[in-house]
Design a protein around this motif. Structure first.
Motif, PDB file in Angstrom:
ATOM      1  N   PHE A 121       0.686  -1.441  -0.329  1.00  0.00           N
ATOM      2  CA  PHE A 121      -0.130   0.130   0.101  1.00  0.00           C
ATOM      3  C   PHE A 121       0.775   1.275  -0.057  1.00  0.00           C
ATOM      4  CE2 PHE A 121      -2.446   3.437   2.210  1.00  0.00           C
ATOM      5  CZ  PHE A 121      -2.995   3.649   1.658  1.00  0.00           C
ATOM      6  N   LEU A 122       1.416   1.225   0.995  1.00  0.00           N
ATOM      7  CA  LEU A 122       2.434   2.640   1.265  1.00  0.00           C
ATOM      8  C   LEU A 122       3.758   2.821  -0.419  1.00  0.00           C
ATOM      9  CD1 LEU A 122       4.148   2.230   3.945  1.00  0.00           C
ATOM     10  CD2 LEU A 122       2.500   3.807   3.715  1.00  0.00           C
ATOM     11  N   GLU A 123       3.803   1.628  -0.920  1.00  0.00           N
ATOM     12  CA  GLU A 123       4.936   1.574  -2.323  1.00  0.00           C
ATOM     13  C   GLU A 123       4.046   2.744  -3.144  1.00  0.00           C
ATOM     14  OE1 GLU A 123       7.559   2.043  -5.687  1.00  0.00           O
ATOM     15  OE2 GLU A 123       8.019   2.009  -3.026  1.00  0.00           O
ATOM     16  N   LEU A 124       2.655   1.974  -3.398  1.00  0.00           N
ATOM     17  CA  LEU A 124       1.505   2.338  -4.612  1.00  0.00           C
ATOM     18  C   LEU A 124       1.183   3.711  -3.965  1.00  0.00           C
ATOM     19  CD1 LEU A 124      -0.955  -0.568  -4.351  1.00  0.00           C
ATOM     20  CD2 LEU A 124       0.985  -0.091  -6.115  1.00  0.00           C
ATOM     21  N   LEU A 125       0.932   3.831  -3.354  1.00  0.00           N
ATOM     22  CA  LEU A 125       0.987   5.884  -2.377  1.00  0.00           C
ATOM     23  C   LEU A 125       2.316   6.667  -2.790  1.00  0.00           C
ATOM     24  CD1 LEU A 125      -0.728   7.560  -0.731  1.00  0.00           C
ATOM     25  CD2 LEU A 125      -0.105   6.942   1.488  1.00  0.00           C
ATOM     26  N   ALA A 126       3.403   5.830  -2.727  1.00  0.00           N
ATOM     27  CA  ALA A 126       4.616   6.354  -3.338  1.00  0.00           C
ATOM     28  C   ALA A 126       4.514   6.504  -4.344  1.00  0.00           C
ATOM     29  CB  ALA A 126       6.134   5.625  -2.749  1.00  0.00           C
ATOM     30  N   LEU A 127       4.427   6.479  -5.685  1.00  0.00           N
ATOM     31  CA  LEU A 127       3.590   6.009  -6.439  1.00  0.00           C
ATOM     32  C   LEU A 127       3.165   7.003  -6.867  1.00  0.00           C
ATOM     33  CD1 LEU A 127       3.065   2.335  -7.613  1.00  0.00           C
ATOM     34  CD2 LEU A 127       6.181   3.998  -7.970  1.00  0.00           C
ATOM     35  N   CYS A 128       1.934   7.361  -7.060  1.00  0.00           N
ATOM     36  CA  CYS A 128       0.983   8.290  -6.994  1.00  0.00           C
ATOM     37  C   CYS A 128       1.583   9.806  -6.473  1.00  0.00           C
ATOM     38  CB  CYS A 128      -0.288   8.097  -6.312  1.00  0.00           C
ATOM     39  SG  CYS A 128      -1.104   6.480  -6.573  1.00  0.00           S
ATOM     40  N   LEU A 129       2.457   9.608  -5.483  1.00  0.00           N
ATOM     41  CA  LEU A 129       2.675  11.017  -4.455  1.00  0.00           C
ATOM     42  C   LEU A 129       4.626  11.091  -5.459  1.00  0.00           C
ATOM     43  CD1 LEU A 129       2.144  11.011  -1.137  1.00  0.00           C
ATOM     44  CD2 LEU A 129       0.024  11.919  -3.205  1.00  0.00           C
ATOM     45  N   SER A 130       4.590  10.142  -6.221  1.00  0.00           N
ATOM     46  CA  SER A 130       6.564  10.692  -6.591  1.00  0.00           C
ATOM     47  C   SER A 130       7.336  10.929  -5.259  1.00  0.00           C
ATOM     48  CB  SER A 130       6.335  11.960  -7.773  1.00  0.00           C
ATOM     49  OG  SER A 130       5.466  11.363  -8.816  1.00  0.00           O
ATOM     50  N   SER A 131       7.080  10.137  -4.554  1.00  0.00           N
ATOM     51  CA  SER A 131       7.595   9.966  -3.274  1.00  0.00           C
ATOM     52  C   SER A 131       8.322   9.273  -3.034  1.00  0.00           C
ATOM     53  CB  SER A 131       6.846  10.329  -1.588  1.00  0.00           C
ATOM     54  OG  SER A 131       7.666  10.305  -0.175  1.00  0.00           O
ATOM     55  N   ILE A 132       9.910   9.590  -3.346  1.00  0.00           N
ATOM     56  CA  ILE A 132      11.192   8.550  -3.116  1.00  0.00           C
ATOM     57  C   ILE A 132      11.012   8.263  -1.632  1.00  0.00           C
ATOM     58  CG2 ILE A 132      12.906  10.165  -2.648  1.00  0.00           C
ATOM     59  CD1 ILE A 132      13.516   6.854  -4.639  1.00  0.00           C
ATOM     60  N   ALA A 133      11.071   8.730  -0.698  1.00  0.00           N
ATOM     61  CA  ALA A 133      10.890   8.575   0.761  1.00  0.00           C
ATOM     62  C   ALA A 133      10.086   7.441   1.515  1.00  0.00           C
ATOM     63  CB  ALA A 133      11.076   9.938   1.980  1.00  0.00           C
ATOM     64  N   LEU A 134       9.354   7.507   0.479  1.00  0.00           N
ATOM     65  CA  LEU A 134       8.614   6.827   0.760  1.00  0.00           C
ATOM     66  C   LEU A 134       8.327   5.718   0.436  1.00  0.00           C
ATOM     67  CD1 LEU A 134       5.105   6.685   2.632  1.00  0.00           C
ATOM     68  CD2 LEU A 134       4.184   7.341   0.002  1.00  0.00           C
ATOM     69  N   SER A 135       9.032   5.705  -0.521  1.00  0.00           N
ATOM     70  CA  SER A 135       8.761   4.196  -1.503  1.00  0.00           C
ATOM     71  C   SER A 135       9.913   3.306  -0.631  1.00  0.00           C
ATOM     72  CB  SER A 135       9.330   4.499  -2.940  1.00  0.00           C
ATOM     73  OG  SER A 135       9.491   3.461  -3.137  1.00  0.00           O
ATOM     74  N   ALA A 136      11.121   4.132  -0.419  1.00  0.00           N
ATOM     75  CA  ALA A 136      11.952   3.404   0.425  1.00  0.00           C
ATOM     76  C   ALA A 136      11.684   3.093   1.885  1.00  0.00           C
ATOM     77  CB  ALA A 136      13.285   4.416   0.684  1.00  0.00           C
ATOM     78  N   PHE A 137      10.644   4.194   2.203  1.00  0.00           N
ATOM     79  CA  PHE A 137      10.447   3.091   3.475  1.00  0.00           C
ATOM     80  C   PHE A 137       9.313   2.262   3.520  1.00  0.00           C
ATOM     81  CE2 PHE A 137       6.890   3.277   6.707  1.00  0.00           C
ATOM     82  CZ  PHE A 137       7.695   3.063   7.670  1.00  0.00           C
ATOM     83  N   ALA A 138       8.683   1.939   2.847  1.00  0.00           N
ATOM     84  CA  ALA A 138       8.434   0.217   2.442  1.00  0.00           C
ATOM     85  C   ALA A 138       9.421  -0.029   1.530  1.00  0.00           C
ATOM     86  CB  ALA A 138       7.125   0.482   1.289  1.00  0.00           C
ATOM     87  N   GLY A 139      10.461  -0.430   0.943  1.00  0.00           N
ATOM     88  CA  GLY A 139      10.976  -1.300   0.820  1.00  0.00           C
ATOM     89  C   GLY A 139      12.038  -1.791   2.801  1.00  0.00           C
ATOM     90  N   VAL A 140      11.874  -0.282   3.657  1.00  0.00           N
ATOM     91  CA  VAL A 140      12.595  -1.259   4.968  1.00  0.00           C
ATOM     92  C   VAL A 140      11.148  -2.456   5.317  1.00  0.00           C
ATOM     93  CG1 VAL A 140      12.587  -0.428   6.844  1.00  0.00           C
ATOM     94  CG2 VAL A 140      13.854   1.025   4.851  1.00  0.00           C
ATOM     95  N   LEU A 141      10.000  -1.924   5.101  1.00  0.00           N
ATOM     96  CA  LEU A 141       9.685  -2.043   5.645  1.00  0.00           C
ATOM     97  C   LEU A 141       9.208  -4.214   5.243  1.00  0.00           C
ATOM     98  CD1 LEU A 141       6.222  -0.322   6.469  1.00  0.00           C
ATOM     99  CD2 LEU A 141       7.047  -1.261   7.845  1.00  0.00           C
ATOM    100  N   PHE A 142       9.426  -4.245   3.353  1.00  0.00           N
ATOM    101  CA  PHE A 142       9.847  -5.620   2.921  1.00  0.00           C
ATOM    102  C   PHE A 142      10.913  -6.032   4.096  1.00  0.00           C
ATOM    103  CE2 PHE A 142       6.981  -3.849  -0.481  1.00  0.00           C
ATOM    104  CZ  PHE A 142       6.478  -4.667  -0.853  1.00  0.00           C
ATOM    105  N   VAL A 143      11.927  -5.560   3.865  1.00  0.00           N
ATOM    106  CA  VAL A 143      12.779  -6.173   4.598  1.00  0.00           C
ATOM    107  C   VAL A 143      12.743  -6.442   5.265  1.00  0.00           C
ATOM    108  CG1 VAL A 143      15.102  -5.315   5.254  1.00  0.00           C
ATOM    109  CG2 VAL A 143      14.304  -4.920   2.935  1.00  0.00           C
ATOM    110  N   PHE A 144      11.988  -5.582   6.690  1.00  0.00           N
ATOM    111  CA  PHE A 144      11.622  -6.432   7.598  1.00  0.00           C
ATOM    112  C   PHE A 144      11.060  -7.140   7.500  1.00  0.00           C
ATOM    113  CE2 PHE A 144       9.154  -5.806  11.881  1.00  0.00           C
ATOM    114  CZ  PHE A 144      10.495  -6.082  12.516  1.00  0.00           C
ATOM    115  N   TYR A 145      10.105  -7.579   7.019  1.00  0.00           N
ATOM    116  CA  TYR A 145       9.107  -8.432   6.920  1.00  0.00           C
ATOM    117  C   TYR A 145      10.012  -9.921   6.408  1.00  0.00           C
ATOM    118  CZ  TYR A 145       5.720 -12.695   5.483  1.00  0.00           C
ATOM    119  OH  TYR A 145       5.532 -13.064   5.146  1.00  0.00           O
ATOM    120  N   PHE A 146      10.920  -9.860   5.629  1.00  0.00           N
ATOM    121  CA  PHE A 146      11.063 -10.780   4.908  1.00  0.00           C
ATOM    122  C   PHE A 146      12.728 -11.548   6.291  1.00  0.00           C
ATOM    123  CE2 PHE A 146      11.037  -8.842   0.982  1.00  0.00           C
ATOM    124  CZ  PHE A 146       9.809  -9.349   0.093  1.00  0.00           C
ATOM    125  N   ALA A 147      13.293 -10.778   6.082  1.00  0.00           N
ATOM    126  CA  ALA A 147      13.789 -10.702   7.716  1.00  0.00           C
ATOM    127  C   ALA A 147      13.047 -11.631   8.567  1.00  0.00           C
ATOM    128  CB  ALA A 147      14.963  -9.588   9.043  1.00  0.00           C
TER     129      ALA A 147
END
Length: 450
Positions: A11-37
Motif C-alpha cells: 500500500f505504501l509503495e502504491l501511495l509513493a508512486l501516486c505521490l512520486s515520493s522516493i522517501a515513502l517508497s524507501a520506507f516501504a522497502g524497509v518494511l519489506f526487508v523487515f518482513y523478509f527478515a
C-alpha cells in the motif's frame, strides 16, 4: 503482527508512486526487508540466501562509504517497487476463484484447431502479461492446477497438460520484454539511455518474438494435440462471462485514464488499478470487507519467495552499478563488428548467469548501468540494447530461481529444475543461433551492403 507488513508495504509503495515520493517508497522497502527478515526461516533456500547476500553487500558497501545515502535510498525504493509489482498484480488470483470463465479459461483457449494452440497460448499470455505482468502467471497457472485437480487428471496425462500449457504460458510471458512498453527490461534500458525508446526497439523485438514462437511451435504442437483431445468442450460461455468482461473493461478504462491524465506509466497504472478494482469487487461480491482483506493478505503472503527474490535482486543491482568504475568499458567496442561482439556477450551472459542462479533483473541492472559509458564513447547503443532485451527474454525461461519459473513450479507442483532445463533447455539452445544470425544480418551484414 508480521502478516500486516506485506500489505502495508504494498500500500505504501502504491501511495509513493501516486505521490512520486522516493522517501515513502524507501520506507516501504524497509518494511519489506523487515518482513523478509522475520520470515527468513519460512523462505525457500534460494530466496533466503539471495536476501541475505543482498543485505550483506549493501550494508558493507554502505559501511565503507562506497554507497552514498542516495544510493541506499534508491536501493530500498527499487526493492519496494519490484516486490509491490508482484504483490499488487498477483491479486488477479483472487478473481479466478469468483469467475467460472476464468476457472475454465483453458477449455476456452484449447478450443479451435489443435495445430494453432501453441501460438494461441503464447500470444494470449504475452498480451495479458503486457498489462498485468505476473498476474498472467497467477491466472493461467492457478486455473490449470485447479482444473486438473477437479477432473482427477494425474500421472503422464497431468504432466503432458502441465508441460504443454504452462510452458507456453511462460514462453508467452517471456515475450513481453520484446514487444511491450510495460516491460521492466525496456524501462531499465531506456532509463539508463534516454536516446533509446520502446518504439525504436519494437521492430527488432517483433522479429525476435516471431522466431521464438516458431521454434516453440515446432517443439510443442504434437503434445498440444493430445492435450486438446482431453479438454471438456464448452457448449456455451460459462456463467459470469459478461460480468467478467465488464470488470476487465473497467480495469483497462481506469488504467487508460490514469495514463492519460497523469504521468504514470502503463505498468504503474496496472499496479494501482488491479488491486483496487479487485478489492472493490470482492467487497461487493462477498459482502464482507474483513474476509476480502484476509484473502488478499494471504494471497500476497503466498508470493513471499518471489517477492523477496525481486526485492533482493533490485537492491543488489543498484549497489553493484554504483561501485563499478566509470571507465570499465573504455575502448571495448570499435566498429560495427566490435559492437556486435559486445552485444553477443551481453546477450549470452544473461541466460548463462541465470542458469547458475543469478536472476535476469540483477544482471540487466548492472549491464544497463554500464551502457552510458559506451554512449559517451560514441558507440551506437541500439544493437546492444536489442541484444540485452533478447537475453532478458531467454533468461526468464532458463532461470530456475527467477520469479516466473518459481511461480510456474509452485502452481504446477513441478521441480523448477525440470521447468528451466528439462522443458526449456532445448528450446533456448535452438533459439540462440537463430537470434544471433538475425542480429548479424541486421547490424553487420545490412550496414556493410547498404
Amino acid at each position: 503482527m508480521s502478516r500486516v507488513l506485506v500489505p502495508a508495504a504494498v500500500f505504501l509503495e502504491l501511495l509513493a508512486l501516486c505521490l512520486s515520493s522516493i522517501a515513502l517508497s524507501a520506507f516501504a522497502g524497509v518494511l519489506f526487508v523487515f518482513y523478509f527478515a522475520l520470515a527468513l526461516r519460512r523462505l525457500q533456500s534460494y530466496s533466503r540466501y539471495l536476501f541475505l547476500i543482498s543485505l550483506v553487500v549493501i550494508g558493507y558497501l554502505g559501511f565503507i562509504r562506497q554507497l552514498a545515502a542516495e544510493d541506499l535510498v534508491r536501493a530500498a525504493s527499487n526493492a519496494a517497487f519490484y516486490a509491490a509489482f508482484l504483490g499488487s498484480l498477483g491479486m488477479m488470483q483472487c478473481l479466478v476463484r469468483r469467475f467460472e470463465v476464468l476457472q475454465r479459461i483453458h477449455d476456452v483457449l484449447l478450443g479451435g484447431r489443435p495445430a494453432l494452440l501453441y501460438p494461441k497460448y503464447a500470444v494470449v499470455s504475452c498480451g495479458v502479461a503486457s498489462v498485468l505482468s505476473f498476474g498472467v502467471m497467477n491466472l493461467l497457472c492457478g486455473t490449470l492446477s485447479e482444473t486438473l485437480r477437479q477432473r482427477g487428471i494425474t500421472g503422464a496425462s497431468r504432466l503432458r497438460w502441465l508441460r504443454s500449457v504452462l510452458i507456453s504460458t511462460l514462453r508467452g510471458f517471456a515475450l513481453v520484454p520484446l514487444v511491450a512498453p510495460t516491460s521492466v527490461a525496456v524501462a531499465i534500458i531506456t532509463r539508463e539511455v534516454p536516446s533509446l525508446s520502446w518504439s525504436g526497439l519494437l521492430p527488432y523485438g517483433i522479429g525476435s518474438a516471431v522466431l521464438l514462437i516458431l521454434v516453440g511451435w515446432g517443439l510443442e504442437h504434437k503434445r498440444f494435440r493430445r492435450v486438446s483431445g482431453e479438454r471438456e468442450p464448452l457448449e456455451a460461455w460459462p456463467a459470469g462471462s459478461g460480468r467478467l468482461l465488464l470488470l476487465v473493461l473497467i480495469i483497462f478504462a481506469a488504467m487508460g485514464l490514469l495514463v492519460q491524465l497523469t504521468e504514470l506509466k502503463v505498468s504503474v497504472a496496472a499496479m494501482l488499478t488491479v488491486p483496487v478494482v479487485t478489492l472493490l469487487y470482492m467487497f461487493w461480491h462477498d459482502r464482507s470487507p474483513a474476509k476480502a482483506v484476509r484473502e488478499a493478505t494471504d494471497n500476497m503472503l503466498g508470493m513471499s519467495n518471489e517477492m523477496s527474490i525481486f526485492a533482493g535482486s533490485a537492491g543488489l543491482g543498484v549497489a553493484l552499478v554504483a561501485v563499478i568504475p566509470a571507465d570499465a568499458l573504455a575502448g571495448m567496442a570499435t566498429g560495427e563488428l566490435g559492437v556486435f561482439l559486445l552485444a553477443v556477450c551481453g546477450l549470452l551472459m544473461m541466460p548463462m548467469l541465470s542458469a547458475i542462479g543469478i536472476i535476469p533483473i540483477t544482471v540487466l541492472s548492472v549491464q544497463a548501468g554500464l551502457m552510458p559509458q559506451l554512449v559517451a564513447e560514441g558507440v551506437n547503443p541500439l544493437p546492444i540494447a536489442v541484444a540485452l532485451v533478447i537475453g532478458f527474454s531467454l533468461a526468464m525461461m532458463l532461470s530456475p530461481f527467477g520469479p516466473a519459473v518459481m511461480l510456474l513450479s509452485r502452481f504446477g507442483q513441478v521441480s523448477r529444475w525440470v521447468v528451466a532445463f528439462g522443458w526449456n533447455g532445448a528450446f533456448v539452445l535452438l533459439s540462440i543461433p537463430l537470434l544471433l544470425l538475425m542480429l548479424w544480418g541486421i547490424f553487420v551484414v545490412a550496414p556493410a551492403t547498404g
